[in-house]
Design an enzyme around this catalytic site. Structure first.
Site, PDB file in Angstrom:
ATOM      1  N   LEU A 114       7.031 -37.636 -20.606  1.00  0.00           N
ATOM      2  CA  LEU A 114       7.750 -38.305 -21.677  1.00  0.00           C
ATOM      3  C   LEU A 114       7.253 -37.677 -22.970  1.00  0.00           C
ATOM      4  CD1 LEU A 114       7.408 -42.045 -20.569  1.00  0.00           C
ATOM      5  CD2 LEU A 114       9.450 -40.619 -20.397  1.00  0.00           C
ATOM      6  N   ASP A 115       8.147 -37.406 -23.919  1.00  0.00           N
ATOM      7  CA  ASP A 115       7.667 -36.783 -25.147  1.00  0.00           C
ATOM      8  C   ASP A 115       6.786 -37.761 -25.914  1.00  0.00           C
ATOM      9  OD1 ASP A 115       9.170 -38.341 -27.037  1.00  0.00           O
ATOM     10  OD2 ASP A 115      10.927 -37.130 -26.618  1.00  0.00           O
ATOM     11  N   ALA A 116       6.084 -37.252 -26.910  1.00  0.00           N
ATOM     12  CA  ALA A 116       5.061 -38.045 -27.593  1.00  0.00           C
ATOM     13  C   ALA A 116       5.630 -39.312 -28.212  1.00  0.00           C
ATOM     14  CB  ALA A 116       4.370 -37.191 -28.664  1.00  0.00           C
ATOM     15  N   THR A 118       8.225 -41.034 -27.149  1.00  0.00           N
ATOM     16  CA  THR A 118       8.860 -41.905 -26.157  1.00  0.00           C
ATOM     17  C   THR A 118       7.777 -42.680 -25.422  1.00  0.00           C
ATOM     18  OG1 THR A 118      10.732 -40.409 -25.864  1.00  0.00           O
ATOM     19  CG2 THR A 118      10.323 -41.993 -24.106  1.00  0.00           C
TER      20      THR A 118
END
Length: 273
Positions: A114-116, A118
């Protein structure tokens, strides 16, 4: 799994003992399950109480649910907070996942990313084969996201998300999409998206394409796992039921599954939402 015939020799462990050791039931109840034909070994129903198996190689399920026999495997659910990168060691010194794995002696890896910015459900494990099935989009494991977006989303926009939008790396359609809330006063909208794609930042790009940039994004579900009430920044081991559901999913996919690139390292570069 290696070839193994438990009838070839008296080696191995009695099936009812294996089931009891795995926490399925007491040995007496396990014997009843076997006699009733509710237990399978390597896909074949076993009704003989004398059956011996190799717990390291044989696959066992009860009532169609896979049983974890390898107790060295760990399966952890994390509610990843925003501001944390999905890496066990970030080269740029940003907050990473190591802080959440200190309670486990095993070397755990994240399944997908998951990106930072999210938050939400991230699986950590040392089971490379299962991680490969969960992370690789070819297996079709779905993920459910709740996105707070700018603007008032209409039913037509929801329909467009499920019919498909064109992005720079090709068309993409949500498996499911539904509008949870929409404010007429400009307070934004809440949209639930179900996807099996592992493409980079796909939710954010889809919503931007339909004119509703993401403000906040959380993953609530990954395959059979639900985030539930787990607070942000907390991690816990999966329950026996959750482990069974994950293993069942992985075994059902295994017949069509490509070999994992490296079963000792379940990290995946497939997914950044």
């Amino acid at each position: 799994m290696t070839e193994h015939d438990p009838f070839a020799s008296p080696e191995g462990v009695r099936l009812q003992k294996v089931l009891a050791n795995a926490g399925v039931a007491s040995r007496r109840v396990a014997e009843q399950l076997i006699v009733e034909g509710r237990v399978r070994v390597n896909g074949t129903v076993v009704t003989e109480l004398g059956r011996r198996i190799d717990p390291e190689n044989d696959l066992v399920d009860v009532d169609g649910t896979a049983i974890q026999l390898d107790q060295s495997k760990r399966y952890v659910m994390l509610n990843k907070p925003t501001g944390v990168v999905s890496s066990m060691k970030d080269d740029r010194g940003r907050p990473d996942l190591r802080r959440f794995t200190k309670d486990w002696a095993e070397r755990l890896y994240n399944v997908g990313r998951l990106d930072a910015e999210t938050s939400g459900l991230l699986v950590l494990t040392n089971d490379g084969e299962l991680a490969h099935v969960l992370a690789h989009p070819s297996f079709g494991v779905t993920k459910v996201y709740i996105a707070k977006v700018e603007g008032r989303v209409t039913p037509q926009t929801i329909q467009r998300l499920t019919h498909g939008v064109e992005l720079e790396d090709g068309p993409i359609a949500a498996d499911k999409a539904r509008l949870l809330s929409s404010s007429a006063e400009g307070g934004g909208s809440l949209v639930e998206l179900t996807l099996h794609s592992g493409r980079n930042r796909i939710v954010r790009r889809m919503m931007a394409e339909v004119g509703h940039p993401v403000v906040e994004l959380v993953r609530r579900q990954f395959g059979p796992l639900h985030l539930g009430t787990l607070p942000a920044g907390r991690a816990r081991e999966l329950t026996k039921v959750e482990r069974g559901a994950l293993l069942t999913l992985a075994r059902r996919a295994a017949g069509d599954a490509p070999e994992p690139r490296d079963s000792s390292d379940p990290r995946s570069d497939q997914e950044n939402q």
